[in-house]
Each structure stands twice: as C-alpha cells, then as structure tokens.
Write a protein that holds these residues in place. Structure first.
Motif, mmCIF file in Angstrom:
data_model
loop_
_atom_site.group_PDB
_atom_site.id
_atom_site.type_symbol
_atom_site.label_atom_id
_atom_site.label_comp_id
_atom_site.label_asym_id
_atom_site.label_seq_id
_atom_site.Cartn_x
_atom_site.Cartn_y
_atom_site.Cartn_z
ATOM 1 N N PHE A 36 0.762 -1.133 0.294
ATOM 2 C CA PHE A 36 -0.043 0.169 -0.166
ATOM 3 C C PHE A 36 1.073 1.159 0.094
ATOM 4 C CE2 PHE A 36 -1.778 3.165 2.594
ATOM 5 C CZ PHE A 36 -3.141 3.864 1.909
ATOM 6 N N VAL A 37 1.104 1.032 0.385
ATOM 7 C CA VAL A 37 2.796 2.472 1.106
ATOM 8 C C VAL A 37 3.329 2.542 -0.373
ATOM 9 C CG1 VAL A 37 4.816 3.261 1.802
ATOM 10 C CG2 VAL A 37 2.660 2.658 3.332
ATOM 11 N N ASN A 38 3.960 1.647 -0.791
ATOM 12 C CA ASN A 38 4.633 1.787 -2.421
ATOM 13 C C ASN A 38 4.042 2.278 -3.047
ATOM 14 O OD1 ASN A 38 7.676 1.010 -1.110
ATOM 15 N ND2 ASN A 38 7.257 -1.180 -1.508
ATOM 16 N N LYS A 39 2.388 1.881 -3.381
ATOM 17 C CA LYS A 39 1.723 2.477 -4.270
ATOM 18 C C LYS A 39 1.542 3.936 -4.291
ATOM 19 C CE LYS A 39 -0.357 -2.615 -5.586
ATOM 20 N NZ LYS A 39 -1.535 -3.467 -5.540
ATOM 21 N N THR A 40 1.249 3.880 -2.492
ATOM 22 C CA THR A 40 0.989 5.124 -2.385
ATOM 23 C C THR A 40 1.898 6.181 -3.318
ATOM 24 O OG1 THR A 40 -0.640 4.832 -0.891
ATOM 25 C CG2 THR A 40 0.230 7.138 -0.801
ATOM 26 N N PHE A 41 3.243 6.224 -3.017
ATOM 27 C CA PHE A 41 4.619 6.961 -2.850
ATOM 28 C C PHE A 41 4.818 6.421 -4.976
ATOM 29 C CE2 PHE A 41 5.693 6.621 1.474
ATOM 30 C CZ PHE A 41 5.658 7.582 1.526
ATOM 31 N N GLN A 42 4.698 5.580 -5.415
ATOM 32 C CA GLN A 42 4.564 5.594 -6.659
ATOM 33 C C GLN A 42 3.391 6.623 -7.754
ATOM 34 O OE1 GLN A 42 4.392 1.560 -7.818
ATOM 35 N NE2 GLN A 42 6.199 1.060 -7.542
ATOM 36 N N GLY A 43 2.004 6.502 -6.980
ATOM 37 C CA GLY A 43 0.921 7.267 -7.637
ATOM 38 C C GLY A 43 1.725 8.827 -7.409
ATOM 39 N N LEU A 44 1.933 8.948 -6.263
ATOM 40 C CA LEU A 44 3.275 9.927 -5.454
ATOM 41 C C LEU A 44 4.068 11.330 -6.788
ATOM 42 C CD1 LEU A 44 2.771 10.634 -2.304
ATOM 43 C CD2 LEU A 44 0.577 11.515 -3.040
ATOM 44 N N ASN A 45 5.013 10.404 -7.134
ATOM 45 C CA ASN A 45 5.970 10.399 -7.232
ATOM 46 C C ASN A 45 5.033 10.418 -9.026
ATOM 47 O OD1 ASN A 45 7.968 10.840 -5.629
ATOM 48 N ND2 ASN A 45 8.294 8.689 -5.670
ATOM 49 N N SER A 46 4.843 10.313 -9.679
ATOM 50 C CA SER A 46 3.807 10.053 -11.694
ATOM 51 C C SER A 46 3.453 10.830 -11.397
ATOM 52 C CB SER A 46 3.146 8.965 -11.363
ATOM 53 O OG SER A 46 3.622 7.865 -11.187
#
Length: 46
Positions: A36-46
């Motif tokens: 969940f944390v990885n997906k969230t941060f990937q979404g913020l970086n995109s």
C-alpha cells in the motif's frame, strides 16, 4: 492515594496492550502495508 496509583497502573497496562496489539497487527499485515505504501508513493511520484 492507593486509588490514584491503581488507576495509573491500569492506564499503563492498557497502553502496553494497545502497543502490543499494534505491533502484532503490523507484523501480520506487513506485506499488505508495504504494498500500500509503495503504491501510494508511486502514485505521488507519477
């Protein structure tokens, strides 16, 4: 005075139980939390 000490002791026990429960849940759901944390941060970086 004895009543005050008893209440403080019970509060400490409650806090210790809550911390232990949080740690256990964290260990049980470690992979889900990490994903969940990885997906969230990937979404913020995109």
């Amino acid at each position: 005075m004895k009543m005050l000490k008893n209440k403080r002791g019970m509060e400490m026990v409650q806090v210790a139980i809550l911390i232990g429960l949080a740690v256990c849940l964290g260990l049980i759901f470690k992979t889900e939390i990490t994903e969940f944390v990885n997906k969230t941060f990937q979404g913020l970086n995109s």
